[in-house]
Design an enzyme around this catalytic site. Structure first.
Site, short mmCIF file in Angstrom:
data_model
loop_
_atom_site.label_atom_id
_atom_site.label_comp_id
_atom_site.label_asym_id
_atom_site.label_seq_id
_atom_site.Cartn_x
_atom_site.Cartn_y
_atom_site.Cartn_z
N HIS A 66 17.19 15.34 2.29
CA HIS A 66 16.10 15.92 3.07
C HIS A 66 14.85 15.03 3.04
CE1 HIS A 66 18.29 19.52 4.01
NE2 HIS A 66 18.56 19.71 2.74
N SER A 95 19.10 24.95 3.34
CA SER A 95 19.82 23.68 3.45
C SER A 95 21.26 23.93 3.94
CB SER A 95 19.79 22.95 2.11
OG SER A 95 20.29 21.64 2.22
#
Length: 292
Positions: A195, A91
């Site tokens: 996400h 991430s």
């Protein structure tokens, strides 16, 4: 010859006191970061007097800075790491992987991460949870069987750990579904469903912001969260942007790198990703001898 993969952790790896050993080693970069952010990043990370380190818009730039300084320090101690074959970030950590690959400089990366953190911090009305003990096929089946159409899979971290995301009401329904199926549902302390499709508005704004920066071809293979494959030179900006509203495919990323030969994984400043890699590797080894 053993290849090297450098791992950079993402949000969740932050802690009060992080960076205290490396800030004094890089005073110019520390000052630059503080000037860009408008506050002392060293004070935030080391003492966190106002309790802001847990907030996304502070966490992300702080962790980017500490990851970068830890990497520079590690590279000073082991110069060969500057020529790592693979660079991987989970991430937020993907920005550090791109920095290490010279796709952009320290300042550009920080400005991108600062904006990313601001946009993600504005998102509301949703949550995330870890599903422990379930394989991805089981997670998908439960989502389908219980008609949890508003739930997205946000992270595939290990063969038995997935992160789901969605609106609050749907997350309540998901908790009941996974609990009744015998799996552990662990809510995450986040403000929004990162996400997932619910970050598309933030992603659209980030597209316009990122357009003002130039991106160079990576000097080493950077494995993208979005594709679980190396960044392509003609799609660096687009691939990075898509990460915001799409699943982090960490298991596939690790398996791809493992398939490239004998690889040593070295994590910067944490052990979170190392543990994930070990689980992926253990299952891969069992599969190779027909035991999984």
């Amino acid at each position: 010859m053993k290849k090297i993969a450098i791992l950079f952790p993402g949000q969740g790896a932050q802690f009060k006191g992080m960076g205290k050993d490396v800030f004094p080693l890089f005073p110019e970069l520390t000052e630059l970061a503080s000037d860009i952010l408008g506050y002392s990043v060293e004070r935030l990370c080391v003492s966190d007097p106002e309790g802001k380190l847990r907030y996304t818009d502070y966490t992300q730039p702080a962790l980017y800075v500490v990851n970068a300084l830890n990497y520079y320090n590690l590279k000073n101690e082991r110069p060969e790491l500057g020529d790592a074959h693979f660079l991987m970030g989970h991430s937020l950590g993907e920005y550090n992987a791109l920095l290490a690959a010279d796709v952009f400089d320290f300042e550009t990366g920080l400005r991108l991460v600062q904006k990313r953190g601001e946009l993600m911090a504005r998102a509301r009305e949703g949550g995330m949870a870890a599903i422990l003990g379930a394989r991805i096929e089981q997670v998908r089946q439960i989502i389908s069987d219980h008609h949890l159409d508003e739930i997205d899979i946000a992270n595939l971290n290990t063969p038995t750990q997935a992160i789901i995301a969605g609106p609050k009401e749907s997350m309540v329904a998901a908790e009941k579904a996974f609990d009744s199926s015998g799996f552990t549902y662990y809510p995450l302390n986040v403000s929004a469903p990162f996400h997932s499709r619910y970050m598309e508005d933030a992603q659209a704004v980030f597209v316009r912001f990122a357009a003002q920066f130039a991106f160079r071809s990576p000097k080493s293979a950077v494995i993208a969260n979005y594709t679980a494959r190396p960044y392509e030179n003609n799609a660096i900006e687009a691939t990075l942007i898509k990460q915001i509203a799409n699943c982090v495919r960490w298991v596939e990323s690790v398996r791809y790198v493992m398939d490239q030969g004998d690889v040593e994984f070295i994590e910067v400043g944490s052990t979170i990703l190392t543990k994930m890699v070990k689980e992926v590797g253990s299952e891969k080894n069992l599969a190779s001898v027909g035991l999984s």
